[in-house]
Design a protein around this motif. Sequence first.
Motif, PDB file in Angstrom:
ATOM      1  N   SER B  66      36.971  51.279  48.294  1.00  0.00           N
ATOM      2  CA  SER B  66      37.647  52.140  47.544  1.00  0.00           C
ATOM      3  C   SER B  66      38.840  52.367  45.986  1.00  0.00           C
ATOM      4  N   ARG B  67      38.981  50.203  46.248  1.00  0.00           N
ATOM      5  CA  ARG B  67      40.247  50.852  45.465  1.00  0.00           C
ATOM      6  C   ARG B  67      39.884  49.973  44.556  1.00  0.00           C
ATOM      7  N   VAL B  68      38.998  49.170  44.142  1.00  0.00           N
ATOM      8  CA  VAL B  68      38.288  47.879  43.299  1.00  0.00           C
ATOM      9  C   VAL B  68      37.568  48.435  42.775  1.00  0.00           C
ATOM     10  N   THR B  69      38.047  48.133  41.639  1.00  0.00           N
ATOM     11  CA  THR B  69      36.769  48.046  39.599  1.00  0.00           C
ATOM     12  C   THR B  69      36.219  46.633  39.530  1.00  0.00           C
ATOM     13  N   ILE B  70      34.449  46.108  39.822  1.00  0.00           N
ATOM     14  CA  ILE B  70      34.922  44.869  38.968  1.00  0.00           C
ATOM     15  C   ILE B  70      34.059  45.069  37.497  1.00  0.00           C
ATOM     16  N   SER B  71      34.437  44.041  36.215  1.00  0.00           N
ATOM     17  CA  SER B  71      33.932  45.095  35.318  1.00  0.00           C
ATOM     18  C   SER B  71      34.099  43.604  34.118  1.00  0.00           C
ATOM     19  N   VAL B  72      33.074  43.395  32.825  1.00  0.00           N
ATOM     20  CA  VAL B  72      31.956  42.474  32.748  1.00  0.00           C
ATOM     21  C   VAL B  72      31.916  43.091  31.142  1.00  0.00           C
ATOM     22  N   ASP B  73      32.119  41.757  30.009  1.00  0.00           N
ATOM     23  CA  ASP B  73      32.627  42.520  29.244  1.00  0.00           C
ATOM     24  C   ASP B  73      31.703  41.182  28.346  1.00  0.00           C
ATOM     25  N   THR B  74      30.468  41.154  28.135  1.00  0.00           N
ATOM     26  CA  THR B  74      29.910  40.171  28.062  1.00  0.00           C
ATOM     27  C   THR B  74      30.203  39.838  25.983  1.00  0.00           C
ATOM     28  N   SER B  75      30.562  40.650  25.395  1.00  0.00           N
ATOM     29  CA  SER B  75      30.878  40.769  23.708  1.00  0.00           C
ATOM     30  C   SER B  75      32.143  39.477  24.028  1.00  0.00           C
ATOM     31  N   LYS B  76      33.199  39.564  25.124  1.00  0.00           N
ATOM     32  CA  LYS B  76      34.171  38.791  24.819  1.00  0.00           C
ATOM     33  C   LYS B  76      34.052  37.542  25.969  1.00  0.00           C
ATOM     34  N   ASN B  77      33.165  37.524  26.242  1.00  0.00           N
ATOM     35  CA  ASN B  77      33.248  36.521  27.559  1.00  0.00           C
ATOM     36  C   ASN B  77      33.862  36.929  28.423  1.00  0.00           C
ATOM     37  N   GLN B  78      33.995  38.212  29.091  1.00  0.00           N
ATOM     38  CA  GLN B  78      35.152  38.293  30.000  1.00  0.00           C
ATOM     39  C   GLN B  78      34.740  39.003  30.642  1.00  0.00           C
ATOM     40  N   PHE B  79      35.155  39.149  32.636  1.00  0.00           N
ATOM     41  CA  PHE B  79      35.532  39.811  33.598  1.00  0.00           C
ATOM     42  C   PHE B  79      36.644  40.246  33.835  1.00  0.00           C
ATOM     43  N   SER B  80      36.242  41.402  34.266  1.00  0.00           N
ATOM     44  CA  SER B  80      38.172  42.432  34.678  1.00  0.00           C
ATOM     45  C   SER B  80      37.556  42.601  36.293  1.00  0.00           C
ATOM     46  N   LEU B  81      39.446  42.425  36.839  1.00  0.00           N
ATOM     47  CA  LEU B  81      39.321  43.242  38.155  1.00  0.00           C
ATOM     48  C   LEU B  81      40.621  44.016  38.441  1.00  0.00           C
ATOM     49  N   LYS B  82      40.055  45.571  38.518  1.00  0.00           N
ATOM     50  CA  LYS B  82      41.046  46.347  38.524  1.00  0.00           C
ATOM     51  C   LYS B  82      41.421  46.312  40.275  1.00  0.00           C
TER      52      LYS B  82
END
Lengths: 113, 122
Positions: B66-82
Amino acid sequence: DIVMTQSPDSLAVSLGERATINCKSSQSVLYSSNNKNSLAWYQQKPGQPPKLFIYWASTRESGVPDRFSGSGSGTDFTLTISSLQAEDVAVYYCQQYYTTPYSFGQGTKLEIK
Amino acid sequence: QVQLQESGPGLVKPSETLSLTCTVSGYSISSGYYWGWIRQPPGKGLEWIGNIYHSGSTYYNPSLKSRVTISVDTSKNQFSLKLSSVTAADTAVYYCARVSCHSDTNCPPDYWGQGTLVTVSS
């Protein structure tokens, strides 16, 4: 959720002696598609990330010394170090990756006696 | 050689959102593999947070979902955690990692970042 329980919590072994760490899962982690157990072992030293040592319960990761071996099936697994070396002092974790949420044991701290 | 590096604030206030980014080098995220986050409270064990594929397909730990979001940005070759609405219990070293199978999330992580300590405190 699958609960992973390791024993013992800590272990002191003399150099050159055998060390054995146990891991029990609350349900079977045998993956029927390949007849392999979805169980991994990691070594973690202070200030470092965990390092994958063994996967599919008994397959050593590249570069892992052959004194490390994994065994077991279903719900009961063992990590064995055949002849303890000083560099093996660390915390060892088991992990099931059979199903989400993937879960880890609480860790076993291995020390030199 | 695949390398991962976490970045983000080391201190977050209670009730705010923790945001971390993992930069991958030596491999293109868009070429495959799942990528994930794992955390470890100081002096304690490991907790899986979630995994993401380059397509954006995600798997989360229900205890945090309920509190987590994981996303990916392939153009920057990164993924993120919120992680939103953080409390002191979210204080931990956060690791990013690559899952070892090319297109299956049910595999162990093989490459890990060094980890970053995030402290939740006012």
